[in-house]
Enzyme design. Structure first.
Site, short mmCIF file in Angstrom:
data_model
loop_
_atom_site.label_atom_id
_atom_site.label_comp_id
_atom_site.label_asym_id
_atom_site.label_seq_id
_atom_site.Cartn_x
_atom_site.Cartn_y
_atom_site.Cartn_z
N ASP A 184 0.85 -1.18 0.00
CA ASP A 184 0.00 0.00 0.00
C ASP A 184 0.90 1.25 0.00
O ASP A 184 1.82 1.34 -0.81
CB ASP A 184 -0.95 -0.04 1.21
CG ASP A 184 -2.14 0.90 1.06
OD1 ASP A 184 -3.18 0.46 0.56
OD2 ASP A 184 -2.02 2.07 1.43
N TYR A 328 -2.71 11.35 0.79
CA TYR A 328 -3.22 11.25 -0.59
C TYR A 328 -3.11 12.61 -1.29
O TYR A 328 -2.80 12.68 -2.48
CB TYR A 328 -4.67 10.77 -0.59
CG TYR A 328 -4.83 9.31 -0.24
CD1 TYR A 328 -4.94 8.34 -1.24
CD2 TYR A 328 -4.86 8.89 1.08
CE1 TYR A 328 -5.09 7.01 -0.93
CE2 TYR A 328 -5.01 7.55 1.41
CZ TYR A 328 -5.12 6.61 0.40
OH TYR A 328 -5.25 5.28 0.72
N HIS A 380 -4.53 -8.00 0.23
CA HIS A 380 -3.93 -6.66 0.22
C HIS A 380 -3.24 -6.34 1.53
O HIS A 380 -2.12 -5.84 1.55
CB HIS A 380 -5.00 -5.62 -0.09
CG HIS A 380 -4.49 -4.21 -0.04
ND1 HIS A 380 -3.71 -3.67 -1.03
CD2 HIS A 380 -4.64 -3.23 0.89
CE1 HIS A 380 -3.39 -2.42 -0.72
NE2 HIS A 380 -3.95 -2.13 0.44
#
Length: 402
Positions: A184, A328, A380
């Site tokens: 990630d 982000y 994930h």
């Protein structure tokens, strides 16, 4: 937390949550105002109401709200100032000689909680059925704005800056040789470290590698409604990866787009524990499906409801729902793009990752590829959900660099 980021000494740290904060969390969960049920029978509209109501019931009544505090305080934690910001990290030295130092970077909506179940097997393999020759010293820092690391008060803490901070941290800990791992966000940070290639960095491992060729990255990024038919000339594995990423960019990246563009708008993450929990649960369809099963009473592998709530509870009590999302906004790199790694690189491809990186793309993205493995299971949140599998992959990936 006091602003002591100018103190570059390495200071022991322990978690101490005031009881008043625990009581207020429970009160807010119990006072949740619920919406109506979704109008579909699947998870296509988001986290099901039944899941959230069961989560809230368990969170406020049966869950130990200090569980994450107890777990973190069972491992050595520290603080140190880097570039004016206090960085929180776990540092566990192996009891075995010649252990290989390893820095692991978490992602979003995860945290250092993801790594708690792999620290023991990595640092002390014989106690977990392994070989002492595979032992690691393990460093797990909290990304700025996450958990107990300080929240940046100004812009500039992007994955590139974080990579520089991790390089500085490993140097400050006295390591003259080490390896790095991430998934990630951690995959981005680790790739950037591999591109910067400090002399001390022997190699990297990624479970969400950046392999997307530039021309395909452009095709995906320029059409948020979908890139249309895949380019001609792709192999079967390449077309599968392109289709997976196309679906992700058009249907599965809404949370990332919101935090990339307007992270300060998400006040609900600071005001409502249930809003925060729902936002954190809805990362990707496969992970959400597994978490729904956890709250239905049938957890998939290690991602139990307690594990999920450890992470959410810590995020709530540190009020880092919004500050973690700003990463982000800061980021300027393509999530899955090639970063220019030159050091030896290892890649594990898990079937339930956001996309399955083809070997052909991986070999081009990592010209010094020393390990590549496509597994028949895994997710994930690799370290969190399948710690034994994750541990085995890291041991195999870095064995040739010892």
């Amino acid at each position: 937390m006091s602003n002591t980021g100018s103190d570059t000494s390495i200071r022991p740290f322990s978690v101490e949550i005031p009881q008043a904060d625990i009581d207020e969390l429970r009160r807010r969960v119990q006072a949740t105002r619920w919406p109506e049920r979704e109008t579909v029978s699947d998870q296509s509209q988001g986290v099901p109401l039944a899941t959230m109501q069961e989560l809230a019931r368990y969170w406020a009544s049966d869950y130990d709200l200090r569980r994450f505090e107890t777990r973190l305080n069972a491992v050595p934690q520290f603080m140190t100032g880097i570039d004016g910001l206090d960085i929180h990290f776990i540092h566990v030295r192996s009891p075995h000689p010649n252990a290989l130092p390893l820095i692991i970077t978490h992602g979003w909506p995860g945290s250092i909680i993801e790594m708690l179940n792999v620290i023991g097997p990595l640092t002390d393999p014989p106690a977990h059925g392994g070989d002492a020759a595979d032992a690691f010293d393990v460093v797990v820092p909290s990304i700025p704005g996450y958990a107990f690391s300080e929240k940046p008060a100004a812009t500039g803490w992007d994955p590139i800056h974080i990579a520089d901070a991790w390089i500085a941290l490993m140097s400050r800990l006295g390591y003259t040789r080490y390896v790095a791992q991430g998934g990630d966000w951690g995959a981005q940070v680790t790739d950037v470290m591999g591109a910067k290639a400090p002399a001390e960095l022997l190699g990297i491992h990624s479970n969400m590698p950046g392999t997307l060729p530039p021309e395909l990255s452009k095709a995906l990024a320029t059409n948020v409604l979908g890139a249309g038919d895949p380019p001609t000339g792709l192999t079967g594995d390449e077309k599968r990866a392109f289709d997976q990423l196309n679906s992700l960019f058009t249907k599965g990246f809404g949370y990332a787009l919101e935090m990339s563009n307007r992270p300060q708008t998400l006040y609900g993450l600071a005001d409502s524990p249930v809003a925060l929990a729902a936002w954190m649960l809805d990362h990707d369809a496969r992970s959400l499906a597994d978490i729904v099963r956890a709250f239905d009473g049938s957890p998939v592998d290690g991602l139990t409801r307690d594990e999920v709530l450890d992470n959410i509870t810590m995020t709530w009590l540190t009020n880092t729902g919004m500050s973690s999302g700003r990463l982000y906004w800061e980021n300027t790199l393509g999530f899955f793009d090639i970063k220019g790694v030159t050091v030896p690189a290892a890649v594990s491809v898990f079937p339930n990752e956001l996309y399955q990186a083809p070997r052909s793309w991986t070999e081009k993205a990592y010209p010094n590829l020393i390990y590549f493995n496509e597994l028949d299971r895994g997710n994930h949140f690799a370290a969190w959900q399948e710690p034994d599998l994750y541990t085995s992959e890291l041991r195999a990936a870095f064995r040739s660099l010892r």
